[in-house]
Design a protein around this motif. Structure first.
Motif, short mmCIF file in Angstrom:
data_model
loop_
_atom_site.label_atom_id
_atom_site.label_comp_id
_atom_site.label_asym_id
_atom_site.label_seq_id
_atom_site.Cartn_x
_atom_site.Cartn_y
_atom_site.Cartn_z
N ARG A 1 2.80 -45.46 6.19
CA ARG A 1 2.57 -44.01 6.09
C ARG A 1 3.48 -43.40 5.04
NH1 ARG A 1 2.86 -41.69 12.10
NH2 ARG A 1 2.05 -39.80 11.06
N THR A 2 4.69 -43.92 4.91
CA THR A 2 5.61 -43.44 3.88
C THR A 2 5.10 -43.80 2.49
OG1 THR A 2 7.52 -43.56 5.36
CG2 THR A 2 7.97 -43.61 3.00
N ALA A 3 4.55 -45.02 2.35
CA ALA A 3 4.00 -45.44 1.05
C ALA A 3 2.89 -44.49 0.61
CB ALA A 3 3.49 -46.87 1.15
N LYS A 4 2.05 -44.07 1.54
CA LYS A 4 0.99 -43.11 1.21
C LYS A 4 1.59 -41.80 0.71
CE LYS A 4 -2.96 -43.16 2.08
NZ LYS A 4 -4.16 -43.42 1.23
N ARG A 5 2.67 -41.36 1.32
CA ARG A 5 3.31 -40.11 0.93
C ARG A 5 3.99 -40.21 -0.43
NH1 ARG A 5 2.54 -39.96 6.18
NH2 ARG A 5 2.52 -37.96 7.30
N LEU A 6 4.31 -41.45 -0.83
CA LEU A 6 4.92 -41.65 -2.15
C LEU A 6 3.87 -41.77 -3.25
CD1 LEU A 6 7.82 -44.15 -1.30
CD2 LEU A 6 8.00 -41.69 -1.75
N GLY A 7 2.60 -41.68 -2.88
CA GLY A 7 1.54 -41.69 -3.88
C GLY A 7 0.71 -42.94 -3.93
N ALA A 8 0.94 -43.91 -3.07
CA ALA A 8 0.11 -45.12 -3.07
C ALA A 8 -1.33 -44.75 -2.74
CB ALA A 8 0.64 -46.13 -2.05
N THR A 9 -2.26 -45.21 -3.55
CA THR A 9 -3.67 -44.92 -3.29
C THR A 9 -4.22 -45.81 -2.19
OG1 THR A 9 -4.30 -46.45 -5.06
CG2 THR A 9 -4.08 -44.12 -5.63
N ALA B 1 -0.59 -36.82 4.61
CA ALA B 1 0.01 -37.83 3.74
C ALA B 1 0.40 -37.27 2.37
CB ALA B 1 -0.95 -39.01 3.56
N GLU B 2 0.28 -35.97 2.18
CA GLU B 2 0.61 -35.38 0.90
C GLU B 2 2.07 -34.96 0.78
OE1 GLU B 2 -2.11 -32.19 0.36
OE2 GLU B 2 -3.88 -33.49 0.23
N VAL C 1 4.80 -33.60 10.99
CA VAL C 1 3.39 -33.70 11.36
C VAL C 1 3.09 -32.95 12.65
CG1 VAL C 1 1.60 -35.31 12.12
CG2 VAL C 1 3.02 -35.87 10.14
N VAL C 2 3.91 -33.16 13.67
CA VAL C 2 3.66 -32.59 14.99
C VAL C 2 4.45 -31.30 15.15
CG1 VAL C 2 3.77 -32.97 17.49
CG2 VAL C 2 3.26 -34.88 15.95
N LYS C 3 3.79 -30.27 15.65
CA LYS C 3 4.44 -28.98 15.84
C LYS C 3 4.89 -28.83 17.29
CE LYS C 3 3.61 -28.03 11.60
NZ LYS C 3 4.72 -28.08 10.62
N GLY C 4 5.84 -27.93 17.52
CA GLY C 4 6.39 -27.73 18.85
C GLY C 4 5.59 -26.74 19.68
#
Length: 552
Positions: free
Chosen positions: A269-277, A460-461, A466-469
């Motif tokens: 999930r972190t890789a997606k946030r770093l721009g991995a397609t 992922a952008e 992600v989760v709100k309180g």
């Protein structure tokens, strides 16, 4: 002469549990152990703080909670809440969202600036090695017991794997730093960038009376994969640490993650946030047998991560990975099929588990190790060296943040007793209040309050949480869903149901008492009590068993 069968027998006035001439049983109020409390690795009195929260007494709820766990805002986000798996409410609709209410209380405490009470100094000094969840917990509990605590941490900041292993989209850093700062404000000294090489020398130099070691598991496990010309291969811990430090490694457009645990999900999930397609997870077992929690895999899939189940990497040639298909055998374990396929990836992240670096303890007399390098400790969390205690990921146990915090609390209690020349004895547990004990005659239409989340398409952008309180209204609603299993919450059911007016109200927070002279033992109070806070005992039992329930 009349036969016995011809005679009319006298009525049996004692066979029914109603008013009669003889009392054969009588009610007593007793506290039982709620399943949520029983399964909490940190030992929280969950039911008690939920009771205060549903009444809107939020600071009281927070203070009850933090008697056992100093970081509720963190745990409300990262704990896998086994308490909810045990919640009796699940038999009616859904379990109480305990972790969501815990997060609400933790966040409210940070916003409100609530602090911990100082304790009278004991004159004893304790050295803690490692500022991860277990070390911070031990330091907090030791400080509350009056001991002077100093933490030596090899890293630049406190938090351990909470800081370097859990991405910011799950645990914002300002939340973690706020709860750490509150512990430090108790007088706990934290020394950073200080890796301990000689533990006994550190103890002597600082004049410490006892030590607690909790260095965590920061070393990634390796595996042998034949590689003619491998591309970039990283370990998950180093990868996540680099991202947290603001220096992410180059991973390319296509990233493969090898492993099936929660860390593997975080890395993908972190890789997606770093721009991995493309981010794909390769794991040798199926989804049913993965070590990651199912909701972690679901979140990853929603964010576009692909998971190749039942696959194992056999060879690497630059960016081409030869993987073998696996199948689950009759014994439930994966086995090879001899079928192969090729996958493409620019880099590979290994997420095959972590180990602790315990080499600095090898020369200490009496300290023993298991084959996997973990340190053996007694029931009191003490090693074979007097005054040296250990906990967290470096001892044989479940490796979670909450379990580590529980270790810190347990160790602190035993360290305190050892410093005072005694032995800590844990109070006996009350019997468990299983669902079968409850008398829930009706249930309201009260489904679990879901926590809002960012839309999957946009999650992922960025590293936004992600989760709100929950809001205050939602937190109170969720708290009110608690069934108060095994403990009286003063619903007045017994008071209103007693046909003889034998139940006496003692005032708010004081519970009830049974007037012995009026009680007939009919058990109406027992049968209507929704939470099983009343038990019927034979009349022959001694009067000393008669107690007054105290609402916690």
């Amino acid at each position: 002469m009349a036969k016995p069968s011809d005679l009319t027998r006298p009525p049996d006035l004692t066979h029914e549990r109603r008013t009669g001439p003889f009392r054969t049983q009588r009610p007593i109020y007793r506290d039982l152990l709620p399943p949520c409390n029983d399964t909490c690795p940190a030992g929280e009195n969950i039911q008690a703080w939920l009771d205060a929260a549903q009444a809107g007494r939020f600071e009281e709820a927070w203070r009850i909670l933090t008697r056992d766990n100093p970081m509720p805002a963190v745990h409300g986000r990262v704990c896998y809440h086994p308490c909810e798996d045990a919640c009796n409410r699940r038999y009616l609709d859904q379990p109480v969202s305990i972790h969501a209410v815990e997060r609400f209380l933790g966040d409210l405490a940070l916003e409100s600036g609530w602090t911990f009470e100082p304790a009278p100094p004991s004159g004893k000094r304790v050295l803690v090695i490692g500022a991860g969840p277990s070390g911070l917990s031990a330091a907090y509990h030791l400080a509350r017991l009056g001991h002077e605590v100093e933490i030596h941490e090899a890293g630049p900041v406190a938090g351990g794997m909470m800081h370097f292993g859990i991405p910011a989209y799950r645990l914002p850093r300002d939340i973690l730093e706020g709860e750490v700062a509150r512990i430090a404000a108790m007088g706990v000294t934290m020394v950073f960038d200080h890796k301990v090489e000689d533990l006994l020398a550190e103890q002597e130099a600082g004049g410490f009376d006892a030590m607690f070691v909790a260095v965590g598991a920061h070393l990634s496990r390796r595996t042998e994969i034949p590689a003619r010309d491998a591309g970039g291969i990283l370990d998950a811990v180093s990868f996540l640490r680099g991202v947290d430090a603001g220096a992410p490694p180059q991973i390319g457009r296509r990233v493969a993650v090898y492993g099936g645990g929660n860390t593997a999900m975080d890395a993908a999930r972190t890789a997606k946030r770093l721009g991995a397609t493309e981010a794909l997870i390769i794991y040798r077992r199926d989804r049913e047998h993965m070590p990651a929690h199912d909701f972690e895999a679901q979140d990853a899939l929603e964010e576009g991560v692909k998971i190749h189940w039942l696959r194992t990497i056999k060879a690497i040639d630059r960016t081409r990975f030869t993987v073998e298909r696996m199948e689950i055998g009759p014994d439930g374990r994966p086995r090879a099929t001899g079928e192969f396929e090729t996958l493409e990836a620019d880099s590979l992240i290994l997420a095959l588990g972590q180990e602790s670096d315990t080499a600095f303890m090898r020369g200490i007399p009496g300290v023993e190790f298991q084959d996997d390098g973990t340190v053996l400790v007694s029931e009191s969390m003490m090693t074979g060296y007097p005054g040296l205690f250990a906990g967290g990921d470096m001892v044989p146990a479940e490796r979670t943040v909450t379990a580590a915090v529980g270790h810190g609390k347990k160790a602190a209690r035993h360290i305190d007793a050892w410093l005072r020349g005694g032995v800590y004895e844990r109070p006996a547990k009350n019997p468990l209040a299983g669902y079968e004990k409850l008398h829930v005659w009706y249930s309201t239409d009260a489904p679990q309050q879901a926590q809002a989340q960012l839309e999957a398409e946009s999650r992922a952008e960025s590293f936004e949480e992600v989760v709100k309180g929950l809001s205050e209204t939602e937190a109170r609603y969720e708290s009110r869903r608690c069934l108060s299993c095994g403990n009286c919450y003063e619903c007045d059911g017994c008071y209103g149901a007693c046909p003889e007016s034998a139940i006496v109200k003692l005032g708010r927070g004081k519970g009830y008492e049974v007037k012995d002279a009026l009680c007939t033992g009919c058990a109406v109070c027992y049968e209507q009590c929704p939470c099983h806070a009343i038990e019927m005992i034979p009349e022959a039992e001694t009067a000393q068993d008669k107690v007054t329930v105290l609402v916690r």
